[in-house]
Design a protein around this motif. Structure first.
Motif, PDB file in Angstrom:
ATOM      1  N   MET A 110    -108.721  27.321  64.469  1.00 50.43           N
ATOM      2  CA  MET A 110    -108.620  27.223  63.361  1.00 50.43           C
ATOM      3  C   MET A 110    -109.312  27.957  62.486  1.00 50.43           C
ATOM      4  O   MET A 110    -109.380  28.044  61.297  1.00 50.43           O
ATOM      5  CB  MET A 110    -108.049  25.583  62.034  1.00 50.43           C
ATOM      6  N   ALA A 125    -111.124  31.964  51.312  1.00 49.92           N
ATOM      7  CA  ALA A 125    -111.931  32.266  52.812  1.00 49.92           C
ATOM      8  C   ALA A 125    -111.382  33.407  53.885  1.00 49.92           C
ATOM      9  O   ALA A 125    -112.448  33.887  54.254  1.00 49.92           O
ATOM     10  CB  ALA A 125    -111.525  30.939  53.954  1.00 49.92           C
ATOM     11  N   HIS A 126    -110.094  34.192  52.921  1.00 49.54           N
ATOM     12  CA  HIS A 126    -110.415  35.713  54.208  1.00 49.54           C
ATOM     13  C   HIS A 126    -111.280  36.466  53.792  1.00 49.54           C
ATOM     14  O   HIS A 126    -111.509  37.665  54.034  1.00 49.54           O
ATOM     15  CB  HIS A 126    -108.920  35.801  54.072  1.00 49.54           C
ATOM     16  N   MET A 170    -109.824  26.509  55.624  1.00 50.05           N
ATOM     17  CA  MET A 170    -109.583  27.975  56.950  1.00 50.05           C
ATOM     18  C   MET A 170    -109.355  29.261  56.426  1.00 50.05           C
ATOM     19  O   MET A 170    -109.311  29.122  57.346  1.00 50.05           O
ATOM     20  CB  MET A 170    -109.339  26.638  58.051  1.00 50.05           C
ATOM     21  N   GLY A 171    -108.312  28.634  55.726  1.00 45.39           N
ATOM     22  CA  GLY A 171    -108.051  30.392  54.862  1.00 45.39           C
ATOM     23  C   GLY A 171    -105.839  29.807  54.975  1.00 45.39           C
ATOM     24  O   GLY A 171    -105.101  31.076  55.394  1.00 45.39           O
ATOM     25  N   ILE A 172    -105.933  28.781  55.553  1.00 40.63           N
ATOM     26  CA  ILE A 172    -104.682  28.730  55.993  1.00 40.63           C
ATOM     27  C   ILE A 172    -103.748  28.136  54.427  1.00 40.63           C
ATOM     28  O   ILE A 172    -103.903  27.483  53.951  1.00 40.63           O
ATOM     29  CB  ILE A 172    -103.888  27.478  56.669  1.00 40.63           C
ATOM     30  N   SER A 177    -106.623  29.346  49.895  1.00 45.52           N
ATOM     31  CA  SER A 177    -106.683  29.986  50.919  1.00 45.52           C
ATOM     32  C   SER A 177    -107.112  31.223  51.154  1.00 45.52           C
ATOM     33  O   SER A 177    -107.509  31.633  51.786  1.00 45.52           O
ATOM     34  CB  SER A 177    -104.750  29.916  51.805  1.00 45.52           C
ATOM     35  N   ALA A 190    -107.732  22.804  55.951  1.00 43.07           N
ATOM     36  CA  ALA A 190    -106.742  23.843  56.468  1.00 43.07           C
ATOM     37  C   ALA A 190    -106.708  24.927  54.977  1.00 43.07           C
ATOM     38  O   ALA A 190    -106.817  25.710  55.716  1.00 43.07           O
ATOM     39  CB  ALA A 190    -105.171  23.442  56.319  1.00 43.07           C
ATOM     40  N   ARG A 243    -100.196  22.255  62.758  1.00 42.43           N
ATOM     41  CA  ARG A 243    -100.696  21.183  62.717  1.00 42.43           C
ATOM     42  C   ARG A 243    -101.777  20.534  62.150  1.00 42.43           C
ATOM     43  O   ARG A 243    -102.012  19.657  61.254  1.00 42.43           O
ATOM     44  CB  ARG A 243    -101.007  20.918  64.587  1.00 42.43           C
ATOM     45  N   ALA A 244    -102.901  21.700  61.688  1.00 38.61           N
ATOM     46  CA  ALA A 244    -104.011  21.540  61.293  1.00 38.61           C
ATOM     47  C   ALA A 244    -103.781  21.138  59.435  1.00 38.61           C
ATOM     48  O   ALA A 244    -104.451  20.550  58.786  1.00 38.61           O
ATOM     49  CB  ALA A 244    -104.568  23.114  61.213  1.00 38.61           C
ATOM     50  N   PHE A 281    -109.958  17.801  61.752  1.00 35.01           N
ATOM     51  CA  PHE A 281    -109.111  18.098  61.803  1.00 35.01           C
ATOM     52  C   PHE A 281    -108.490  17.106  63.040  1.00 35.01           C
ATOM     53  O   PHE A 281    -109.058  17.136  64.678  1.00 35.01           O
ATOM     54  CB  PHE A 281    -107.825  18.946  62.041  1.00 35.01           C
ATOM     55  N   TYR A 326    -109.484  31.355  61.684  1.00 30.52           N
ATOM     56  CA  TYR A 326    -107.816  31.755  61.287  1.00 30.52           C
ATOM     57  C   TYR A 326    -108.002  33.276  60.604  1.00 30.52           C
ATOM     58  O   TYR A 326    -106.861  33.832  60.497  1.00 30.52           O
ATOM     59  CB  TYR A 326    -107.671  30.693  60.483  1.00 30.52           C
ATOM     60  N   LEU A 352    -106.441  17.133  66.228  1.00 26.65           N
ATOM     61  CA  LEU A 352    -106.722  18.658  66.915  1.00 26.65           C
ATOM     62  C   LEU A 352    -108.019  18.254  68.121  1.00 26.65           C
ATOM     63  O   LEU A 352    -108.908  18.016  68.144  1.00 26.65           O
ATOM     64  CB  LEU A 352    -106.791  20.269  66.271  1.00 26.65           C
ATOM     65  N   LYS A 408    -100.971  25.567  65.981  1.00 22.64           N
ATOM     66  CA  LYS A 408    -101.795  25.076  65.568  1.00 22.64           C
ATOM     67  C   LYS A 408    -102.463  24.543  63.425  1.00 22.64           C
ATOM     68  O   LYS A 408    -102.562  23.951  63.695  1.00 22.64           O
ATOM     69  CB  LYS A 408    -102.725  25.720  65.924  1.00 22.64           C
ATOM     70  N   SER A 409    -101.543  25.991  63.227  1.00 27.26           N
ATOM     71  CA  SER A 409    -101.923  25.984  61.632  1.00 27.26           C
ATOM     72  C   SER A 409    -101.015  25.860  61.479  1.00 27.26           C
ATOM     73  O   SER A 409    -101.712  24.081  60.278  1.00 27.26           O
ATOM     74  CB  SER A 409    -102.080  27.355  61.012  1.00 27.26           C
ATOM     75  N   ARG A 459    -100.826  30.105  67.728  1.00 22.85           N
ATOM     76  CA  ARG A 459    -101.424  30.703  66.120  1.00 22.85           C
ATOM     77  C   ARG A 459    -100.956  29.733  64.769  1.00 22.85           C
ATOM     78  O   ARG A 459    -101.443  28.393  64.097  1.00 22.85           O
ATOM     79  CB  ARG A 459    -102.307  32.201  65.958  1.00 22.85           C
TER      80      ARG A 459
END
Ligand SMILES: Nc1ncnc2c1ncn2[C@@H]1O[C@H](COP(=O)(O)OP(=O)(O)OP(=O)(O)O)[C@@H](O)[C@H]1O
Ligand SMILES: [Mg+2]
Lengths: 238, 318
Positions: A99, A74-75, B209-211, A71, B206, B197-198, A88, A102, A91, B194-195, B191
Motif C-alpha cells: 500500500m 502522495a503521488h 498512501m495516495g488512496i 490523496s 490510506a 481494505r486499507a 494498517f 500505491y 493487513l 487491498k486498497s 491492488r
C-alpha cells in the motif's frame, strides 16, 4: 522543494498555527522542534491535506498543494510517516508495504525498494505475512517508515519516529533515517522530541512554540542558542 | 420403514440447507463488504436484495429483454445483470447520502458515524419498501423458470431413500459460489482489493498512501450492493417475493456476517451458509414459525463460544 508561507491553521476557531513559514530544499535534512501541543503534527497534516489552513500557501516542487486533494499529494512524491505509526493493523506487513507503493513511482520501483526496505529493516522480511497490528511498537515504527519509503518519495516526512521506543531501538531508527538521507538521497523533514540526536543529523532546524515559529537556523546556531539548550537539551550552561 | 422416511427427510434437508446456504452466503458477502469490512451500518441491505429481485424480474419478463435467452438461461443471466444495475444505484446512494456519514468524514469521531448511518439507511430502507409498493405493487412475483420444478434425483444411500436436488437452486448455488470466490480473490490479491481494505482499516493513513478514500468507500459500498442484488436475483428463481421481502432477510444477513466474523469475506460466506443450513434443517423438527428462532439459538451459541465469529481473527496485540 517544499515552501510553506504565512500558514495559519485553526481547529474550530482555536489557533494551532500562526503565520508560519518554513522551507525545505532538495537533499536537505530539516528538523522541527517544539514542546507538546506546539502544532508540529498540525503542520504535517496541513502539508498532507488532512487539515485545511485558514490562510497561507504550501507548495511542493513549484506546485500549489492547496489546490489538489490530499490523496493526490502522495503521488507528487510526498510520504508521511505519521505520529503514532498508523500502520494498517488488519493487513499483513507485506500488504502494508504494497500500500505504501500505491503511487506510480512506488509501483515502478517496487522490487528495488522492497529489497532496500528489507536491507534497512530485516525484521520486516521475517514478518512479511504477520498482521501489522500484532507487531511490537518498534516493529510497527519500522514498518511505518518502510511503508513511507515504498512510495519511492522525494520528500519523507517523519512525525516523532522515536516516540515510545526503548533508547536502543530509537538509536537504530535514527541511524536508518540518516542512512535513507545519505544513501538514498531522500529529502527529510523530521519532527522530534529527542533534540540532540535530531539536530545532529539535520542541516537546518526550526523551533515551534504555541503555533509560532520562534527560532530557526543551522544545527550549530540552534545548539548554541540558550533557549534551546535550556528547554530542550536540559543544559544550564556550558 | 419409518426409519427410511426419516433418513430421506434428513438427507433432503441437508441438501436444501447446503444449496440455499450457499446463496445466503453470497447475500451475506454483500453485507460483509459494507458492514464487516467498511464498517458502515446499512439497514437498507434487505431492500437491495429486493431491488435485485425486481431488477432481474423486469429484465427477464417485464421488458422481455432476455426473452431470447429462453426460460432456462434467462433468469440466471437476469440475476447476474441485476448486479451492475444495483451497483450503479449503490454508487449514487453513496455519493449523495452515505458518504456524508462514513469514511474520512467520520474518521475519528466518537461513534465512527454509526448513528448517522443507522438513521440514514433506515430511512432509505423505508423509502425503498414503500416506493417499491407504489412502483412494483403488492402482488407476489417470481422469476419463472421450469427448472424450479425439476430436480435431479440421487438415490442408493439407504433403501429407497431419494434425495431431490432442485435444479434452479442447484444452478443458483453454483453461480453464488463462483461469484463468492471471484470476489474473495479480488479483495485478497488485487491492488484494488487491498486498497479497499486499507481505506477501511485506517482512512487517514490510506490518504497518506495516495488512496482516494472516498472513491474506495464508494466502490466497496456499491460492490456490496451489487453482490447482494445478484443473490436476490438468484433467489427470485425459486421463491416468490414482494416489496417487503427485505425485512425477512436483513436479519439473516447481519447474523451471517457476525457469525462468520467481522471483516472476513470468507467468514461472511460461511456465516450465511451456516444460517441457511440451520434454517433448513430445523424444518425437520420445528414448525416453520420457529425456523428463525432456531437460527438465533445457534447464533447465540456460536457467539458465546467464539465471540470473534467463526473466521474473525484479532489484529490487536493481546
Ligand atoms: N483535531 C483537533 N481538534 C481540535 N484541536 C486540535 C486537533 N488536533 C490538534 N489540536 C490542537 O492543536 C494544537 C497543536 O496540536 P499538534 O498535535 O499539532 O501538536 P504537536 O506539536 O504535534 O504536539 P505533540 O508533540 O504532543 O505531538 C494542540 O493544542 C491541540 O490540542
Ligand atoms: Mg504531534
Amino acid at each position: 522543494m517544499l515552501e510553506v508561507r504565512n500558514l495559519s491553521v485553526a481547529y474550530g476557531g482555536l489557533r494551532a498555527l500562526t503565520d508560519l513559514s518554513l522551507s525545505v530544499a532538495e537533499g536537505q535534512f530539516v528538523t522541527v522542534l517544539g514542546p507538546n501541543g506546539a502544532g508540529k503534527s498540525t503542520l504535517f497534516k496541513t502539508i498532507c491535506g488532512i487539515v485545511a489552513p485558514v490562510q497561507g500557501s504550501v507548495s511542493f516542487l513549484g506546485q500549489d498543494l492547496l489546490a489538489i486533494s490530499a490523496s493526490a499529494r502522495a503521488h507528487l512524491g510526498i510520504a508521511h510517516v505519521p505520529e503514532g505509526r498508523q500502520v494498517f493493523k488488519t493487513l499483513t506487513v507485506r500488504e502494508n508495504l504494497e500500500m505504501g507503493a500505491y503511487t506510480k513511482a512506488g509501483r515502478a520501483q517496487w522490487l528495488h525498494t522492497l529489497e532496500r526496505i528489507h536491507t534497512l529493516f530485516p525484521i520486516l522480511a521475517e514478518r512479511a505475512s504477520q498482521l501489522a497490528g500484532t507487531l511490537s511498537g518498534g516493529e510497527q515504527q519500522m514498518l511505518a517508515i518502510g511503508r513511507g519509503l515504498a512510495s519511492a518519495p522525494k520528500l519523507l516526512m517523519l512525525d516523532e519516529p522515536s516516540m515510545g521506543l526503548a533508547p536502543a531501538v530509537a538509536d537504530t531508527i535514527f541511524e536508518r533515517i540518516s542512512q535513507i538521507h545519505r544513501e538514498d538521497r531522500v529529502t527529510i523533514l523530521l519532527v522530534e522530541q529527542r533534540v540532540a540526536e535530531a539536530l545532529e543529523l539535520s542541516d537546518h532546524g526550526y523551533v515551534l512554540e504555541t503555533g509560532h515559529m520562534v527560532l530557526d537556523g543551522t544545527h550549530q546556531t540552534l545548539l548554541a542558542d540558550d533557549r534551546v539548550r535550556r528547554s530542550y537539551l536540559g543544559l544550564t550552561d556550558a | 420403514m419409518d426409519f427410511e422416511v426419516l433418513i430421506e427427510n434428513t438427507l433432503n434437508a441437508l441438501a436444501a440447507g447446503i444449496t440455499i446456504g450457499c446463496i445466503y452466503g453470497l447475500m451475506c458477502i454483500g453485507l460483509g463488504l459494507i458492514f464487516g469490512i467498511m464498517r458502515i451500518v446499512n439497514f437498507a441491505q434487505g431492500e437491495l436484495l429486493m431491488l435485485g429481485m425486481y431488477a432481474s424480474l423486469y429484465l427477464v419478463t417485464g421488458a422481455g429483454v432476455f426473452a431470447f435467452l429462453g426460460p432456462y438461461v434467462g433468469p440466471f443471466v437476469g440475476a447476474l445483470c441485476a448486479g451492475p444495475i444495483v451497483f450503479v444505484g449503490g454508487a449514487v446512494l453513496h455519493r449523495f447520502l452515505i458518504a456524508r456519514v462514513s469514511g474520512l468524514r467520520t474518521a475519528g469521531s466518537v461513534d465512527d458515524g454509526h448513528f448517522g448511518q443507522l438513521l440514514v439507511t433506515l430511512g432509505i430502507s423505508l423509502i425503498l419498501q414503500n416506493g417499491g409498493l407504489i412502483v412494483f405493487g403488492s402482488t407476489p412475483e417470481t422469476v419463472r423458470t421450469p427448472l424450479a420444478s425439476r430436480a435431479f434425483t440421487v438415490d442408493g444411500f439407504y433403501g429407497d431413500a431419494t434425495v431431490f436436488l432442485n435444479k434452479a437452486r442447484l444452478i443458483a448455488c453454483a453461480v453464488a459460489i463462483i461469484i463468492a470466490i471471484a470476489l474473495y480473490l479480488v479483495l485478497e490479491y488485487t491492488r484494488l482489493g487491498k486498497s479497499l481494505r486499507a481505506a477501511a482499516d485506517n482512512p487517514t493513513a490510506a490518504t497518506y498512501m495516495g488512496i482516494d478514500v472516498d472513491r474506495a468507500y464508494r466502490i466497496a459500498f456499491a460492490l456490496g450492493c451489487g453482490i447482494t442484488a445478484i443473490a436476490g436475483g438468484l433467489m427470485a428463481t425459486y421463491l416468490s417475493f414482494g416489496p417487503f421481502i427485505g425485512l425477512d432477510y436483513v436479519i439473516i444477513m447481519y447474523s451471517g456476517v457476525v457469525l462468520g466474523g467481522m471483516g472476513s469475506i470468507l467468514g461472511a460466506f460461511w456465516g450465511g451458509l451456516t444460517v441457511g443450513f440451520v434454517q433448513q434443517c430445523s424444518a425437520l423438527v420445528l414448525p416453520p414459525q420457529l425456523q428463525n428462532a432456531a437460527i438465533f439459538v445457534v447464533f447465540l451459541l456460536i457467539v458465546m463460544l467464539r465471540p470473534q465469529g467463526l473466521f474473525g481473527r484479532s489484529a490487536e496485540r493481546a
